[in-house]
Design a protein around this motif. Structure first.
Motif, mmCIF file in Angstrom:
data_model
loop_
_atom_site.group_PDB
_atom_site.id
_atom_site.type_symbol
_atom_site.label_atom_id
_atom_site.label_comp_id
_atom_site.label_asym_id
_atom_site.label_seq_id
_atom_site.Cartn_x
_atom_site.Cartn_y
_atom_site.Cartn_z
ATOM 1 N N LEU A 65 0.794 -1.047 -0.053
ATOM 2 C CA LEU A 65 0.218 0.397 0.049
ATOM 3 C C LEU A 65 0.822 0.946 -0.079
ATOM 4 C CD1 LEU A 65 -3.158 1.199 0.101
ATOM 5 C CD2 LEU A 65 -3.086 1.082 2.829
ATOM 6 N N ARG A 66 1.871 1.481 0.478
ATOM 7 C CA ARG A 66 2.634 2.303 0.799
ATOM 8 C C ARG A 66 3.553 3.047 -0.483
ATOM 9 N NH1 ARG A 66 4.099 0.637 6.210
ATOM 10 N NH2 ARG A 66 6.373 -1.426 4.923
ATOM 11 N N LEU A 67 3.582 1.329 -1.465
ATOM 12 C CA LEU A 67 3.616 1.662 -2.547
ATOM 13 C C LEU A 67 3.281 2.482 -4.006
ATOM 14 C CD1 LEU A 67 6.099 -1.291 -3.163
ATOM 15 C CD2 LEU A 67 7.198 0.856 -2.350
ATOM 16 N N THR A 70 3.022 5.660 -2.910
ATOM 17 C CA THR A 70 3.941 6.948 -3.510
ATOM 18 C C THR A 70 3.998 6.832 -4.777
ATOM 19 O OG1 THR A 70 5.477 6.271 -1.713
ATOM 20 C CG2 THR A 70 6.739 6.398 -3.835
ATOM 21 N N ALA A 71 3.514 5.792 -5.720
ATOM 22 C CA ALA A 71 2.911 6.210 -6.868
ATOM 23 C C ALA A 71 2.454 6.950 -8.022
ATOM 24 C CB ALA A 71 3.048 4.312 -7.682
ATOM 25 N N ALA A 123 -0.247 5.546 -13.751
ATOM 26 C CA ALA A 123 0.401 5.182 -12.710
ATOM 27 C C ALA A 123 1.139 4.375 -12.102
ATOM 28 C CB ALA A 123 -0.415 6.200 -11.337
ATOM 29 N N TRP A 124 0.431 2.731 -12.910
ATOM 30 C CA TRP A 124 1.168 1.633 -12.544
ATOM 31 C C TRP A 124 2.558 1.596 -13.417
ATOM 32 C CZ3 TRP A 124 -1.001 -1.443 -9.507
ATOM 33 C CH2 TRP A 124 -2.324 -2.125 -9.207
ATOM 34 N N ASP A 125 3.356 2.383 -13.893
ATOM 35 C CA ASP A 125 4.557 2.047 -14.351
ATOM 36 C C ASP A 125 5.449 2.512 -13.860
ATOM 37 O OD1 ASP A 125 4.171 -0.661 -15.962
ATOM 38 O OD2 ASP A 125 2.866 1.620 -17.332
ATOM 39 N N VAL A 126 4.937 3.794 -12.337
ATOM 40 C CA VAL A 126 6.339 4.453 -11.903
ATOM 41 C C VAL A 126 6.595 3.552 -11.105
ATOM 42 C CG1 VAL A 126 5.762 6.330 -9.938
ATOM 43 C CG2 VAL A 126 3.859 6.947 -11.085
ATOM 44 N N LEU A 135 14.816 0.787 -7.316
ATOM 45 C CA LEU A 135 13.777 1.076 -7.854
ATOM 46 C C LEU A 135 12.756 0.112 -9.222
ATOM 47 C CD1 LEU A 135 14.735 4.452 -8.242
ATOM 48 C CD2 LEU A 135 13.280 3.636 -7.402
ATOM 49 N N ARG A 136 11.880 0.136 -8.838
ATOM 50 C CA ARG A 136 11.490 -1.374 -9.614
ATOM 51 C C ARG A 136 9.757 -0.642 -10.091
ATOM 52 N NH1 ARG A 136 10.251 -6.587 -8.121
ATOM 53 N NH2 ARG A 136 11.016 -5.849 -6.504
ATOM 54 N N SER A 137 9.285 -1.403 -11.367
ATOM 55 C CA SER A 137 7.149 -0.684 -11.276
ATOM 56 C C SER A 137 6.432 -1.202 -10.356
ATOM 57 C CB SER A 137 7.141 -1.087 -12.747
ATOM 58 O OG SER A 137 5.975 -0.629 -12.568
ATOM 59 N N VAL A 138 5.418 -0.204 -9.831
ATOM 60 C CA VAL A 138 5.265 -0.302 -9.005
ATOM 61 C C VAL A 138 3.700 -1.896 -9.313
ATOM 62 C CG1 VAL A 138 2.800 0.990 -9.351
ATOM 63 C CG2 VAL A 138 3.586 0.689 -7.060
ATOM 64 N N ARG A 139 3.878 -1.709 -10.713
ATOM 65 C CA ARG A 139 3.100 -2.681 -11.347
ATOM 66 C C ARG A 139 3.659 -4.099 -10.328
ATOM 67 N NH1 ARG A 139 0.005 -2.896 -15.810
ATOM 68 N NH2 ARG A 139 0.974 -1.196 -16.007
ATOM 69 N N GLY A 140 4.497 -3.877 -9.822
ATOM 70 C CA GLY A 140 5.030 -5.465 -9.176
ATOM 71 C C GLY A 140 4.216 -6.142 -7.600
#
Length: 247
Positions: A65-67, A70-71, A123-126, A135-140
């Motif tokens: 949820l934090r990620l 942020t995104a 915002a899924w690829d932030v 740093l990796r995409s929030v999509r993960g």
């Protein structure tokens, strides 16, 4: 439901949210009927009770949820500050009464699923700060959550077993797991042949024995959730020892 091969498609929330919702529902129904004594009993994980697993899942949901926050353009929050913080949250969380642990899990998972459903498409690829992964995409968040829910449901050592894993989960996670082990120097050479697939996969470096059986049983063995008694080895012998799967 099948998982598309294209990374851009198979990590789409429209594809994974139904799987996540179903997986979370199954897990929470299992937890709901556990007695206080059963929650304090041992899980399949070394030195962890079922309470440890439930707290780990709740805090993992909070971390994702934090990620997402942020995104969306909120303050820059890492998944966790560090491994010590992650471990400390679990140690403190299991000290609470079992009903608080149960409610905490239900609340945290529910809030995360709602956030996933409401997350803006753009915002899924932030890129966000994952623990140990930079740093990796929030999509993960999507697939990593499904993995956590499914694997740790088995770790509760109730009636839910690897054979109950959704076929879509097994297909993709087996592919991911074998790919990761292939690059792991601790993985001995082995060839993998799932009954449901026509081709073989190599894990580890160089030639090795062929391990065959149902895909779910192979995945359970590779992730340390099974001794692999349902699997066959050619040439006959003991199953290779696989590296420990990170909790």
């Amino acid at each position: 439901m099948s998982i598309p091969e294209s990374p851009a498609e198979h990590d789409h929330p429209d594809v994974l949210l139904p799987l996540l919702t179903a997986s979370a529902g199954h897990l929470l129904r299992t937890v709901e009927v556990l007695t206080a004594e059963q929650i304090r009993a041992a899980s399949l994980l070394p030195d962890w009770t079922r309470a440890h697993v439930l707290v780990h899942l709740a805090r993992g949901a909070d971390s994702r949820l934090r990620l997402l926050t942020t995104a969306r353009g909120g303050i820059d929050l890492p998944q966790y500050p560090d491994e010590a913080t992650r471990a400390g949250e679990i140690r403190q969380g299991v000290l609470r009464d079992t009903e608080s642990i149960r409610v905490d899990l239900r609340t945290s998972v529910g809030e995360l699923l709602s956030a996933i459903a409401e997350h803006p498409a753009e915002a899924w690829d932030v890129p966000v700060r994952w623990l140990g992964g930079g740093l990796r995409s929030v999509r993960g968040v999507l697939w990593s959550l499904l993995r956590e829910l499914e694997v740790h449901h088995v770790d509760l050592a109730t009636s839910y077993v690897p054979a109950d894993w959704p076929a879509a989960f097994v297909t993709r996670e087996l592919r991911n797991t074998v790919s990761g082990l292939k690059a792991d120097p601790a993985m001995p050479p082995v060839r993998i042949s799932a009954d449901e697939e026509a081709s073989q996969r190599d894990a580890g470096g160089g030639p090795g024995p062929l391990v065959s059986g149902p895909a779910a049983d192979i995945l359970a063995w590779l992730t340390g959730r099974s001794q692999g008694t349902a699997l066959t080895v050619d040439p006959p012998g003991a199953l290779p020892r696989v590296p420990a799967w990170r909790q």
